[in-house]
Design a protein around this motif. Structure first.
Motif, PDB file in Angstrom:
ATOM      1  N   CYS A  68       7.792   1.161 -14.518  1.00  0.00           N
ATOM      2  CA  CYS A  68       6.634   1.058 -15.407  1.00  0.00           C
ATOM      3  C   CYS A  68       6.423  -0.366 -15.921  1.00  0.00           C
ATOM      4  CB  CYS A  68       6.726   2.057 -16.556  1.00  0.00           C
ATOM      5  SG  CYS A  68       7.876   1.595 -17.833  1.00  0.00           S
ATOM      6  N   PHE A  69       7.322  -1.290 -15.559  1.00  0.00           N
ATOM      7  CA  PHE A  69       7.198  -2.621 -16.150  1.00  0.00           C
ATOM      8  C   PHE A  69       6.007  -3.418 -15.610  1.00  0.00           C
ATOM      9  CE2 PHE A  69      11.314  -1.435 -17.609  1.00  0.00           C
ATOM     10  CZ  PHE A  69      11.366  -2.009 -18.867  1.00  0.00           C
ATOM     11  N   GLY A  70       5.641  -3.171 -14.341  1.00  0.00           N
ATOM     12  CA  GLY A  70       4.437  -3.828 -13.831  1.00  0.00           C
ATOM     13  C   GLY A  70       3.215  -3.388 -14.625  1.00  0.00           C
ATOM     14  N   PHE A  74       0.695  -5.529 -17.101  1.00  0.00           N
ATOM     15  CA  PHE A  74      -0.762  -5.515 -17.015  1.00  0.00           C
ATOM     16  C   PHE A  74      -1.380  -5.168 -18.369  1.00  0.00           C
ATOM     17  CE2 PHE A  74      -4.824  -3.430 -15.635  1.00  0.00           C
ATOM     18  CZ  PHE A  74      -5.458  -4.609 -15.314  1.00  0.00           C
ATOM     19  N   ALA A 134      10.102  -8.063 -11.820  1.00  0.00           N
ATOM     20  CA  ALA A 134      10.512  -8.738 -10.588  1.00  0.00           C
ATOM     21  C   ALA A 134      11.941  -8.328 -10.214  1.00  0.00           C
ATOM     22  CB  ALA A 134      10.397 -10.248 -10.754  1.00  0.00           C
ATOM     23  N   VAL A 137      11.822  -4.909  -8.625  1.00  0.00           N
ATOM     24  CA  VAL A 137      11.349  -5.022  -7.245  1.00  0.00           C
ATOM     25  C   VAL A 137      12.464  -5.572  -6.355  1.00  0.00           C
ATOM     26  CG1 VAL A 137       9.739  -6.266  -5.757  1.00  0.00           C
ATOM     27  CG2 VAL A 137       8.931  -5.255  -7.887  1.00  0.00           C
ATOM     28  N   ALA A 142      12.030  -3.738  -2.769  1.00  0.00           N
ATOM     29  CA  ALA A 142      10.615  -3.412  -2.570  1.00  0.00           C
ATOM     30  C   ALA A 142       9.824  -4.628  -2.100  1.00  0.00           C
ATOM     31  CB  ALA A 142      10.016  -2.861  -3.867  1.00  0.00           C
ATOM     32  N   ASN A 150       3.039  -9.034  -0.982  1.00  0.00           N
ATOM     33  CA  ASN A 150       2.773  -8.722  -2.383  1.00  0.00           C
ATOM     34  C   ASN A 150       3.805  -9.394  -3.285  1.00  0.00           C
ATOM     35  OD1 ASN A 150       0.892  -7.676  -4.026  1.00  0.00           O
ATOM     36  ND2 ASN A 150       1.770  -5.621  -4.138  1.00  0.00           N
ATOM     37  N   TRP A 151       4.987  -9.604  -2.770  1.00  0.00           N
ATOM     38  CA  TRP A 151       5.974 -10.376  -3.539  1.00  0.00           C
ATOM     39  C   TRP A 151       5.456 -11.809  -3.715  1.00  0.00           C
ATOM     40  CZ3 TRP A 151      10.835  -9.869  -5.880  1.00  0.00           C
ATOM     41  CH2 TRP A 151      11.500 -11.074  -6.133  1.00  0.00           C
ATOM     42  N   GLY A 154       2.952 -11.736  -6.280  1.00  0.00           N
ATOM     43  CA  GLY A 154       3.631 -11.537  -7.557  1.00  0.00           C
ATOM     44  C   GLY A 154       4.237 -12.821  -8.079  1.00  0.00           C
ATOM     45  N   LEU A 157       1.699 -14.913  -9.502  1.00  0.00           N
ATOM     46  CA  LEU A 157       1.334 -14.421 -10.833  1.00  0.00           C
ATOM     47  C   LEU A 157       2.299 -14.957 -11.884  1.00  0.00           C
ATOM     48  CD1 LEU A 157       0.360 -10.715 -10.090  1.00  0.00           C
ATOM     49  CD2 LEU A 157      -1.053 -12.374 -11.290  1.00  0.00           C
ATOM     50  N   MET A 158       3.576 -14.968 -11.526  1.00  0.00           N
ATOM     51  CA  MET A 158       4.591 -15.475 -12.461  1.00  0.00           C
ATOM     52  C   MET A 158       4.313 -16.945 -12.788  1.00  0.00           C
ATOM     53  SD  MET A 158       8.085 -14.717 -13.466  1.00  0.00           S
ATOM     54  CE  MET A 158       9.128 -14.094 -12.185  1.00  0.00           C
ATOM     55  N   LEU A 161       1.507 -17.231 -15.095  1.00  0.00           N
ATOM     56  CA  LEU A 161       1.882 -16.966 -16.486  1.00  0.00           C
ATOM     57  C   LEU A 161       2.537 -18.193 -17.108  1.00  0.00           C
ATOM     58  CD1 LEU A 161       3.292 -13.325 -16.417  1.00  0.00           C
ATOM     59  CD2 LEU A 161       1.094 -14.121 -17.274  1.00  0.00           C
ATOM     60  N   PHE A 236      -2.876  -5.394  -6.932  1.00  0.00           N
ATOM     61  CA  PHE A 236      -3.116  -3.958  -7.086  1.00  0.00           C
ATOM     62  C   PHE A 236      -3.695  -3.351  -5.807  1.00  0.00           C
ATOM     63  CE2 PHE A 236      -3.594  -4.834 -11.871  1.00  0.00           C
ATOM     64  CZ  PHE A 236      -2.220  -4.831 -12.001  1.00  0.00           C
ATOM     65  N   ILE A 239      -0.841  -2.743  -3.540  1.00  0.00           N
ATOM     66  CA  ILE A 239      -0.039  -1.588  -3.955  1.00  0.00           C
ATOM     67  C   ILE A 239      -0.766  -0.307  -3.564  1.00  0.00           C
ATOM     68  CG2 ILE A 239       0.927  -0.338  -5.915  1.00  0.00           C
ATOM     69  CD1 ILE A 239       0.983  -3.105  -7.349  1.00  0.00           C
TER      70      ILE A 239
HETATM   71  C1  HEM Z   1       1.206 -10.524 -14.386  1.00  0.00           C
HETATM   72  C2  HEM Z   1       2.214 -10.179 -13.653  1.00  0.00           C
HETATM   73  C3  HEM Z   1       2.363  -8.895 -12.855  1.00  0.00           C
HETATM   74  C4  HEM Z   1       1.720  -7.686 -13.010  1.00  0.00           C
HETATM   75  C5  HEM Z   1       0.673  -7.314 -14.045  1.00  0.00           C
HETATM   76  C6  HEM Z   1       2.253  -6.804 -11.997  1.00  0.00           C
HETATM   77  C7  HEM Z   1       1.888  -5.470 -11.834  1.00  0.00           C
HETATM   78  C8  HEM Z   1       2.456  -4.600 -10.922  1.00  0.00           C
HETATM   79  C9  HEM Z   1       2.323  -3.175 -10.921  1.00  0.00           C
HETATM   80  C10 HEM Z   1       1.536  -2.360 -11.946  1.00  0.00           C
HETATM   81  C11 HEM Z   1       3.037  -2.680  -9.858  1.00  0.00           C
HETATM   82  C12 HEM Z   1       3.254  -1.195  -9.514  1.00  0.00           C
HETATM   83  C13 HEM Z   1       4.730  -0.820  -9.512  1.00  0.00           C
HETATM   84  C14 HEM Z   1       5.529  -1.241 -10.711  1.00  0.00           C
HETATM   85  O1  HEM Z   1       4.952  -1.369 -11.802  1.00  0.00           O
HETATM   86  O2  HEM Z   1       6.753  -1.461 -10.576  1.00  0.00           O
HETATM   87  C15 HEM Z   1       3.574  -3.809  -9.154  1.00  0.00           C
HETATM   88  C16 HEM Z   1       4.302  -3.742  -7.971  1.00  0.00           C
HETATM   89  C17 HEM Z   1       4.861  -4.835  -7.314  1.00  0.00           C
HETATM   90  N1  HEM Z   1       4.994  -6.110  -7.837  1.00  0.00           N
HETATM   91 FE1  HEM Z   1       4.093  -6.768  -9.517  1.00  0.00          FE
HETATM   92  N2  HEM Z   1       3.166  -7.477 -11.233  1.00  0.00           N
HETATM   93  C18 HEM Z   1       3.278  -8.754 -11.736  1.00  0.00           C
HETATM   94  C19 HEM Z   1       4.135  -9.727 -11.296  1.00  0.00           C
HETATM   95  C20 HEM Z   1       4.974  -9.620 -10.189  1.00  0.00           C
HETATM   96  C21 HEM Z   1       6.001 -10.551  -9.830  1.00  0.00           C
HETATM   97  C22 HEM Z   1       6.388 -11.777 -10.655  1.00  0.00           C
HETATM   98  C23 HEM Z   1       6.544 -10.100  -8.647  1.00  0.00           C
HETATM   99  C24 HEM Z   1       7.661 -10.706  -7.803  1.00  0.00           C
HETATM  100  C25 HEM Z   1       8.019 -11.918  -7.790  1.00  0.00           C
HETATM  101  C26 HEM Z   1       5.852  -8.901  -8.263  1.00  0.00           C
HETATM  102  C27 HEM Z   1       6.072  -8.180  -7.104  1.00  0.00           C
HETATM  103  C28 HEM Z   1       5.667  -6.878  -6.900  1.00  0.00           C
HETATM  104  C29 HEM Z   1       5.914  -6.091  -5.710  1.00  0.00           C
HETATM  105  C30 HEM Z   1       6.628  -6.572  -4.417  1.00  0.00           C
HETATM  106  C31 HEM Z   1       5.415  -4.807  -5.963  1.00  0.00           C
HETATM  107  C32 HEM Z   1       5.477  -3.582  -5.042  1.00  0.00           C
HETATM  108  C33 HEM Z   1       6.693  -2.795  -5.473  1.00  0.00           C
HETATM  109  C34 HEM Z   1       6.816  -1.427  -4.843  1.00  0.00           C
HETATM  110  O3  HEM Z   1       5.965  -1.049  -4.031  1.00  0.00           O
HETATM  111  O4  HEM Z   1       7.800  -0.745  -5.191  1.00  0.00           O
HETATM  112  N3  HEM Z   1       4.919  -8.614  -9.240  1.00  0.00           N
HETATM  113  N4  HEM Z   1       3.217  -4.972  -9.824  1.00  0.00           N
END
Ligand code: HEM
Lengths: 248, 262
Positions: A68-70, A74, A134, A137, A142, A150-151, A154, A157-158, A161, A236, A239
């Motif tokens: 839930c941290f992603g 958000f 992160a 993940v 993941a 998507n990494w 991500g 995105l970091m 920030l 998104f 995902i």
């Molecule tokens: C503003 C920053 C970010 C937001 C709002 C965000 C949001 C999300 C959300 C809502 C998900 C759905 C699954 C979950 O919540 O665990 C997700 C998945 C994912 N995020 Fe992020 N994320 C951010 C930053 C990052 C960063 C810094 C990384 C890695 C360096 C990353 C890599 C991924 C990957 C690889 C997935 C797919 C994971 C899976 O399918 O299990 N994200 N992200």
């Protein structure tokens, strides 16, 4: 009372004759707000049917607390947008007035302290939350194909920030923010070839002054939000398309 | 909680026609709406009173197969009386009903009133369906809303206990004693200070090596999946990657604390 109200309320519906009509009519008022999914508005516009595939998408059982941290990141991002816009209504981005306007927001503007407090804590908490995200993940592997791109998004995105944090820190124009910027802006200078130009680009001149403030302000309130929204959309969409990674 | 119910997969707002409807029109309607069954409603009933159902299978078995003496209206071939199931029943019950009565469609009722249709096809569980899954709406969303309120509550407590700081105005001519960046830059900042150990290589070394080594971090972060693309995801079976990740995390925390206390 219920009967009386039922007579006054113009939207009447008799699908389910055995439940309390008055109460239901009262609840129907709420459908003017929640109506996108339920009740009177939905009856007319049929959003629920259109969205039904998305709404029924099952959430697999292995999705636990750590997933839930992603979403929380958000949520905080959205809080930053809302509180940021509110602060923008009173903040003045000039060397002479920036500090005074922040003091004004904190001490005079109604709920200014609250808005600023949320923006301040949001900026710090989103970092913690994104790091946990992160790590989650990473631990669940993941980031492996097909989610490797998507990494990449991500991590961008970091960095986004971090730029948000660095640019926002200068805006109150207080002693710490000013000097932290003076020191921090020099660091890229050590990069070979482009270092000096980069420092000049960041500061907008040889010293941290009005041009730097204007520049940081533009990055913080226009450029970075736009860039983040594009990246978030990509994050998104990927995902959504790939689904959440499966059980281990 | 994990159990899927009829209401989670049923198709709302069933399409219905009067019994006198021509079968060709009925077939065209089904194609246009992308559906495989039509309810038959009593003529002029409002709200509709459903009396039977016609499915694509009926059109084949009870119409085409009967040529040349085929029936021509929906009323002649419909199945009745209707079999119903309450919208709160588990999917397993819908399945049992269909098997027991040799049908593929049930009318879903809510408080006795018909509101939707569930077909055998709806029971073919959606993509990713696994044991114990919950539908996004409303079950999962409800959890999300609770989590969101919790996050906002936590932030509120933080703001209340420790408001955003109000320091003195910047003065370019007065350098304060301890200049430190925000905590999330502290590790990087401390690492650059630590790079002073390279001074024995020459005056250029601390800065160049510090920033150079630090530059590896973003590259490593962004491209990590391409260094470790193997399909194994279980952390227990990825000792190298996991140790590396833990080492990086510990380093980050250590340098942050060091930066904070130095
Ligand atoms: C503003 C920053 C970010 C937001 C709002 C965000 C949001 C999300 C959300 C809502 C998900 C759905 C699954 C979950 O919540 O665990 C997700 C998945 C994912 N995020 Fe992020 N994320 C951010 C930053 C990052 C960063 C810094 C990384 C890695 C360096 C990353 C890599 C991924 C990957 C690889 C997935 C797919 C994971 C899976 O399918 O299990 N994200 N992200």
């Amino acid at each position: 009372m219920g009967r009386w109200f039922g007579k006054l309320w113009p939207f009447k519906r008799e699908r389910n004759p055995d439940s309390g009509e008055g109460l239901r009519n009262v609840l129907n008022i709420a459908s003017l707000f929640t109506g996108v999914l339920y009740g009177e508005l939905d009856e007319r516009l049929d959003f629920r049917a259109a969205l039904s595939k998305a709404l029924r998408k099952p959430v697999p059982a292995h999705v636990n607390f750590w997933f839930c941290f992603g979403g929380i990141a958000f949520l905080i991002f959205l809080i930053q947008v809302v509180t940021g816009v509110a602060l923008l209504l009173y903040y003045r981005p000039t060397v002479d007035q920036a500090y005074a306007s922040v003091v004004h927001i904190t001490n005079v503007v109604p709920f200014g302290w609250l808005t600023r407090g949320f923006h301040h804590w949001g900026a710090n908490l989103i970092m913690v939350v994104v790091m946990i995200h992160a790590l989650r993940v990473f631990m669940y592997g993941a980031y492996k194909p097909p989610r490797d791109f998507n990494w990449v998004v991500g991590s961008l995105l970091m960095f986004g920030l971090l730029i948000f944090g660095f640019s926002g820190y200068l805006l109150p124009w207080n002693s710490l923010s000013y000097w932290a910027t003076v020191v921090g802006a020099e660091i890229p200078g050590a990069i070979p070839l482009i270092g000096d130009d980069l420092v000049y680009f960041i500061k907008g001149g040889d010293t941290v002054g009005q041009l730097a403030l204007t520049r940081f302000f533009a990055f913080h309130v226009v450029l970075m939000p736009l860039a983040m929204m594009v990246l978030l959309l990509m994050h998104f969409l990927m995902i959504r398309r790939l689904g959440i990674s499966g059980p281990l | 909680m994990g159990m899927m119910r009829v209401r989670d997969v049923m198709s709302d707002d069933p399409v219905s026609v009067p019994p006198g409807t021509d079968l060709v029109d009925a077939a065209r309607l089904m194609r246009r709406m992308g559906i495989r069954s039509l309810l038959v409603r009593e003529e002029h009933s409002e709200p509709p009173r459903y009396v039977g159902i016609v499915t694509g299978t009926d059109l084949a078995g009870r119409v085409l197969a009967e040529e040349p003496h085929a029936p021509v209206t929906v009323g002649e071939i419909m199945t009745f009386p209707l079999l119903t199931i309450d919208y709160n029943e588990p999917l397993r019950r819908a399945n049992e009903e269909m098997v027991r009565h040799h049908v593929r469609h049930l009318v879903v009722t809510r408080g006795g009133a018909p509101v939707a249709i569930i077909s055998a096809r709806d029971l073919l569980l959606p993509e990713e369906e696994v044991e114990g899954a919950i539908p996004f709406w409303p079950h999962h969303l409800l959890k999300e809303v609770v989590a969101a309120l919790l996050v906002i509550a936590i932030m509120l407590v933080f703001v209340w206990l420790s408001p955003a700081p109000m320091l003195e105005q910047a003065d370019p001519f007065v350098t304060p004693e301890h200049i430190k960046p925000e905590w999330y830059f502290l590790a990087a900042y401390q690492f650059l200070k630590f790079a002073e150990v390279f001074r024995f290589l020459g005056g250029w070394a601390p800065k160049m090596l510090g920033v150079g080594l630090m530059g590896i971090v973003p590259v490593l972060l962004v491209f990590f999946p391409f260094f470790d693309p193997g399909p194994e995801r279980n952390p227990r079976k990825r000792p190298v990657a996991i140790s590396f990740g833990i080492a990086c995390t510990v380093m980050f925390i250590a340098f942050t604390l060091w930066g904070h206390f130095s």
